[in-house]
Design an enzyme around this catalytic site. Structure first.
Site, PDB file in Angstrom:
ATOM      1  N   GLU A  69       0.846  -1.205   0.000  1.00  0.00           N
ATOM      2  CA  GLU A  69       0.000   0.000   0.000  1.00  0.00           C
ATOM      3  C   GLU A  69       0.872   1.241   0.000  1.00  0.00           C
ATOM      4  OE1 GLU A  69      -3.074  -0.049   2.984  1.00  0.00           O
ATOM      5  OE2 GLU A  69      -3.844  -1.972   2.305  1.00  0.00           O
ATOM      6  N   HIS A  90      -8.166   1.307   1.067  1.00  0.00           N
ATOM      7  CA  HIS A  90      -8.065   1.200   2.535  1.00  0.00           C
ATOM      8  C   HIS A  90      -8.955   2.247   3.221  1.00  0.00           C
ATOM      9  CE1 HIS A  90      -5.232  -0.392   5.863  1.00  0.00           C
ATOM     10  NE2 HIS A  90      -6.413  -0.081   6.380  1.00  0.00           N
ATOM     11  N   ALA A 100     -11.783   2.407   7.721  1.00  0.00           N
ATOM     12  CA  ALA A 100     -11.932   3.227   8.934  1.00  0.00           C
ATOM     13  C   ALA A 100     -12.056   4.702   8.586  1.00  0.00           C
ATOM     14  CB  ALA A 100     -10.724   3.017   9.836  1.00  0.00           C
TER      15      ALA A 100
HETATM   16  P1  NAD Z   1     -10.002  -8.228  16.770  1.00  0.00           P
HETATM   17  O1  NAD Z   1      -8.706  -8.476  17.446  1.00  0.00           O
HETATM   18  O2  NAD Z   1     -11.160  -7.785  17.586  1.00  0.00           O
HETATM   19  O3  NAD Z   1     -10.438  -9.545  15.988  1.00  0.00           O
HETATM   20  C1  NAD Z   1      -9.546 -10.341  15.291  1.00  0.00           C
HETATM   21  C2  NAD Z   1     -10.037 -11.773  15.459  1.00  0.00           C
HETATM   22  O4  NAD Z   1      -9.248 -12.619  14.619  1.00  0.00           O
HETATM   23  C3  NAD Z   1      -9.872 -12.286  16.880  1.00  0.00           C
HETATM   24  O5  NAD Z   1     -11.115 -12.742  17.388  1.00  0.00           O
HETATM   25  C4  NAD Z   1      -8.892 -13.443  16.731  1.00  0.00           C
HETATM   26  O6  NAD Z   1      -9.205 -14.504  17.604  1.00  0.00           O
HETATM   27  C5  NAD Z   1      -9.100 -13.847  15.295  1.00  0.00           C
HETATM   28  N1  NAD Z   1      -7.976 -14.578  14.726  1.00  0.00           N
HETATM   29  C6  NAD Z   1      -6.653 -14.405  14.952  1.00  0.00           C
HETATM   30  N2  NAD Z   1      -5.955 -15.306  14.236  1.00  0.00           N
HETATM   31  C7  NAD Z   1      -6.857 -16.051  13.561  1.00  0.00           C
HETATM   32  C8  NAD Z   1      -6.746 -17.134  12.650  1.00  0.00           C
HETATM   33  N3  NAD Z   1      -5.538 -17.624  12.313  1.00  0.00           N
HETATM   34  N4  NAD Z   1      -7.866 -17.657  12.138  1.00  0.00           N
HETATM   35  C9  NAD Z   1      -9.083 -17.159  12.486  1.00  0.00           C
HETATM   36  N5  NAD Z   1      -9.261 -16.146  13.352  1.00  0.00           N
HETATM   37  C10 NAD Z   1      -8.149 -15.594  13.876  1.00  0.00           C
HETATM   38  O7  NAD Z   1      -9.685  -7.173  15.606  1.00  0.00           O
HETATM   39  P2  NAD Z   1     -10.731  -6.259  14.819  1.00  0.00           P
HETATM   40  O8  NAD Z   1     -10.779  -4.924  15.456  1.00  0.00           O
HETATM   41  O9  NAD Z   1     -11.969  -7.013  14.603  1.00  0.00           O
HETATM   42  O10 NAD Z   1      -9.917  -6.081  13.442  1.00  0.00           O
HETATM   43  C11 NAD Z   1      -9.842  -7.138  12.523  1.00  0.00           C
HETATM   44  C12 NAD Z   1      -8.903  -6.776  11.386  1.00  0.00           C
HETATM   45  O11 NAD Z   1      -9.404  -5.645  10.681  1.00  0.00           O
HETATM   46  C13 NAD Z   1      -7.484  -6.396  11.789  1.00  0.00           C
HETATM   47  O12 NAD Z   1      -6.591  -6.926  10.852  1.00  0.00           O
HETATM   48  C14 NAD Z   1      -7.471  -4.882  11.688  1.00  0.00           C
HETATM   49  O13 NAD Z   1      -6.180  -4.383  11.480  1.00  0.00           O
HETATM   50  C15 NAD Z   1      -8.349  -4.694  10.487  1.00  0.00           C
HETATM   51  N6  NAD Z   1      -8.968  -3.375  10.354  1.00  0.00           N
HETATM   52  C16 NAD Z   1      -9.037  -2.853   9.101  1.00  0.00           C
HETATM   53  C17 NAD Z   1      -9.672  -1.657   8.897  1.00  0.00           C
HETATM   54  C18 NAD Z   1      -9.705  -1.036   7.545  1.00  0.00           C
HETATM   55  O14 NAD Z   1      -9.619   0.173   7.448  1.00  0.00           O
HETATM   56  N7  NAD Z   1      -9.857  -1.808   6.496  1.00  0.00           N
HETATM   57  C19 NAD Z   1     -10.232  -0.980   9.996  1.00  0.00           C
HETATM   58  C20 NAD Z   1     -10.156  -1.544  11.265  1.00  0.00           C
HETATM   59  C21 NAD Z   1      -9.514  -2.772  11.426  1.00  0.00           C
HETATM   60  C1  MLT Z   2      -6.852  -0.002  11.278  1.00  0.00           C
HETATM   61  O1  MLT Z   2      -6.045  -0.901  11.436  1.00  0.00           O
HETATM   62  O2  MLT Z   2      -7.334   0.640  12.226  1.00  0.00           O
HETATM   63  C2  MLT Z   2      -7.331   0.309   9.923  1.00  0.00           C
HETATM   64  O3  MLT Z   2      -6.676  -0.425   8.958  1.00  0.00           O
HETATM   65  C3  MLT Z   2      -7.466   1.745   9.617  1.00  0.00           C
HETATM   66  C4  MLT Z   2      -6.160   2.474   9.431  1.00  0.00           C
HETATM   67  O4  MLT Z   2      -5.263   1.988   8.779  1.00  0.00           O
HETATM   68  O5  MLT Z   2      -6.046   3.546   9.981  1.00  0.00           O
END
Ligand code: NAD
Ligand code: MLT
Length: 536
Positions: free
Chosen positions: A271, A289, A292
């Site tokens: 990215e 991306h 959020a």
């Molecule tokens: P979280 O920690 O609440 O949930 C992650 C879950 O994944 C946990 O329940 C964990 O047990 C599970 N997990 C870990 N390893 C695993 C595996 N091998 N197989 C199956 N499950 C597994 O996190 P979250 O806040 O729900 O965030 C989830 C993802 O989304 C993260 O990667 C975060 O960085 C990403 N995210 C992306 C954006 C975006 O802008 N696209 C925004 C927020 C979060």
């Molecule tokens: C996160 O991990 O919170 C999301 O990917 C959003 C961001 O990159 O800020």
């Protein structure tokens, strides 16, 4: 949890990068004693330069916090990540340097879940492709036949915060939801109306698959040719979690062959991505991306991270740390006096022991055993390391013991002792064993109540002269005279002995440090086995 933060005399400088929402910057600036330096779009060198005199660094996802940067930032105590993923921070290097890394796990959950649902809907209804077609002057009503979500099976991989919110919303669309998450209980899944299954069960059944795990060695390339082969023909895949979980080349092949009917990516292995073979495929949609990137989420994470950083630097309160135990405030209030006790007992045991440390055994008895003792263990281990390590803190204490091959063992018993709670610290070195035990008087005052099996009861504060002697007349008198002659004031005295005429251990609380020549003289006094001056 709290830890000792050495506040600089000057203002606390917080470096803020990556276009953090203004409300977070304002919060730092409105806090007395704090200043915010805001610089966006910094080169790695410029970022490193600005970190040299920063006490805290707040980033989103663009700035890379490397080992090199951390080494050049001697004042840095905390890195705050406004968001969830900390893949742009070298957490291991931060831990080794005692720098707390915090994120803001809850602030963008709803936005990311809504974005995921938008991707699912867009895949099912071809909204992006139909929009592009119309904007190019066409009316292709027959081209974009959609599918319904209702009655379809959604497979969620990772049922954490975002996965759970996606599940709730998908149930609202009348989807059947299967989920795989090895760390979630069947009861928690059931409460969401989700069936917890293993991946070999999920792949062949799901019409849609959405990913919500972190990027880890286990999840990197989780969705690749071998796993795609196990999926239903015509499956649709969404990734709004982290780039790298889906192998983009294998996804491309599966979209071309039609094995995968459609895919939506918000995140990419590299990215920013501005050029990808995927962009040429009609059944592929994407966003840069944006999961959020809502007004609400950006404001929430900015305020959250700013408040967390302020709380840590002002009061030592650690919340949402990746590399240190976090404790809710109400638990902290109960635990705090024990943290002080553990740290002091650890320091005491460490200064009394001789030789190379091999094992730290921590025993928790009575009421304390029913509390979460992890922070107490960290505080006590920190205390043990304090006299032998320059820059140990609550963040790096456990990592230091691991790095030095020192075992830390914890045991608990809720059975009552003579004290409501008893904490025992036993250090095993290559030269022998040292044991100290302590408790809280009036739930506040740390006292040592046992040294190597000798029962006594002394205030754990300041300088302590600890000596062992043969229990014969004259020893205590000579000790008092010698200290008095050298202007050392005795604030308290405690004595424990095996039996009359046997060995005794005494603790003198002294108001001032005892000069080395006086200590040598004490050691040469008749009937003295050992004498040590410790500071707790
Ligand atoms: P979280 O920690 O609440 O949930 C992650 C879950 O994944 C946990 O329940 C964990 O047990 C599970 N997990 C870990 N390893 C695993 C595996 N091998 N197989 C199956 N499950 C597994 O996190 P979250 O806040 O729900 O965030 C989830 C993802 O989304 C993260 O990667 C975060 O960085 C990403 N995210 C992306 C954006 C975006 O802008 N696209 C925004 C927020 C979060
Ligand atoms: C996160 O991990 O919170 C999301 O990917 C959003 C961001 O990159 O800020």
């Amino acid at each position: 949890m709290t830890s000792q933060v050495d506040l600089p005399v000057s203002r606390i400088r917080v470096l803020v990068t990556d276009n953090l929402a203004q409300k977070g910057v304002d919060l730092v600036r409105q806090t007395p004693g704090f200043e915010a330096v805001v610089q966006n779009k910094l080169s790695p060198e410029a970022l490193k330069d600005l970190c040299r005199d920063a006490d805290a660094l707040i980033v989103r996802s663009a700035s890379r916090v490397t080992a090199d940067l951390l080494a050049a930032a001697p004042r840095l105590k905390v890195v705050g990540r406004a968001g969830v993923g900390v893949d742009n921070v070298d957490v291991e290097a931060a831990t080794a340097r005692g720098v707390v890394v915090m994120n803001t796990p809850g602030g963008n959950t709803i936005s990311a879940a809504e974005h995921t649902l938008s991707m699912l809907m867009s895949l099912a209804k071809h909204i992006p492709q139909a929009t592009a077609s119309m904007k190019s002057g066409k009316w292709e009503k027959g081209k974009f036949l959609s599918v319904e979500l209702s009655g379809k099976i959604l497979g969620i991989i990772g049922l954490g915060r975002i996965g759970s919110e996606v599940a709730r919303r998908a149930r609202g669309f009348n989807m059947r939801v299967l989920a795989y998450d090895p760390f979630i209980s069947a009861e928690a899944a059931q409460a969401l109306g989700v069936e917890l299954v293993d991946l070999p069960e999920l792949y062949p059944q799901a019409d849609f698959i959405t990913l919500h795990t972190p990027l880890t060695p286990e999840t990197r390339n989780l969705i690749a040719a071998p796993t795609i082969a196990q999926m239903k023909d015509g499956v649709r895949i969404v990734n709004c979690a982290r780039g790298g979980i889906v192998n983009e080349a294998d996804l491309h092949a599966a979209l071309v062959s039609g094995k995968v009917a459609g895919a939506a990516l918000d995140v990419f292995a590299q990215e920013p991505t501005t050029d990808s073979p995927l962009f040429a495929l009609p059944n592929f949609i994407s966003t840069p991306h944006l999961g959020a990137a809502s007004e609400e989420a950006q404001e929430a994470v900015a305020l959250e991270v700013a408040q967390q950083v302020i709380d840590y630097l002002q009061k030592g309160i650690i919340r949402n740390a990746i590399n240190a135990p976090s404790v809710p405030l109400e638990v902290l209030r109960t635990l705090q006096p024990y943290l002080t006790l553990g740290q002091k007992l650890g320091r005491l045991a460490s200064q009394l022991s001789e030789g190379r440390l091999k094992e730290i055994h921590l025993g928790y008895q009575g009421e304390i055993a029913s509390l979460d003792c992890v922070p107490l263990t960290v505080a006590t281990v920190k205390g043990v390391l304090d006299p032998i390590h320059d820059s140990v803190n609550m963040v790096n204490a456990m990592a230091i013991t691991k790095g030095r091959g020192i075992r830390v063992i914890e045991s608990k018993s809720t059975e009552a002792t003579d004290f409501a709670s008893l904490v025992t610290v036993t250090l095993q070195t290559d030269k022998g064993k040292t044991e100290t035990a302590g408790t809280l008087f009036s739930r506040q005052d740390p006292r040592v109540v046992d040294i190597d099996g000798f029962r006594l009861e002394a205030v754990l504060d300041g300088y302590l002269l600890i000596f062992s002697n043969l229990d014969v007349p004259g020893v205590i008198g000579r000790m008092g005279t010698l200290l008095g002659q050298n202007n050392v004031n005795i604030a308290g005295m405690q004595l424990g002995r095996e039996k009359r005429g046997g060995r005794a251990v005494s603790i003198l609380n002294v108001d001032d440090p005892i000069p080395a020549p006086v200590l040598d003289e004490i050691r040469r006094m008749p009937n003295i086995v050992y004498a040590k001056l410790v500071r707790v």
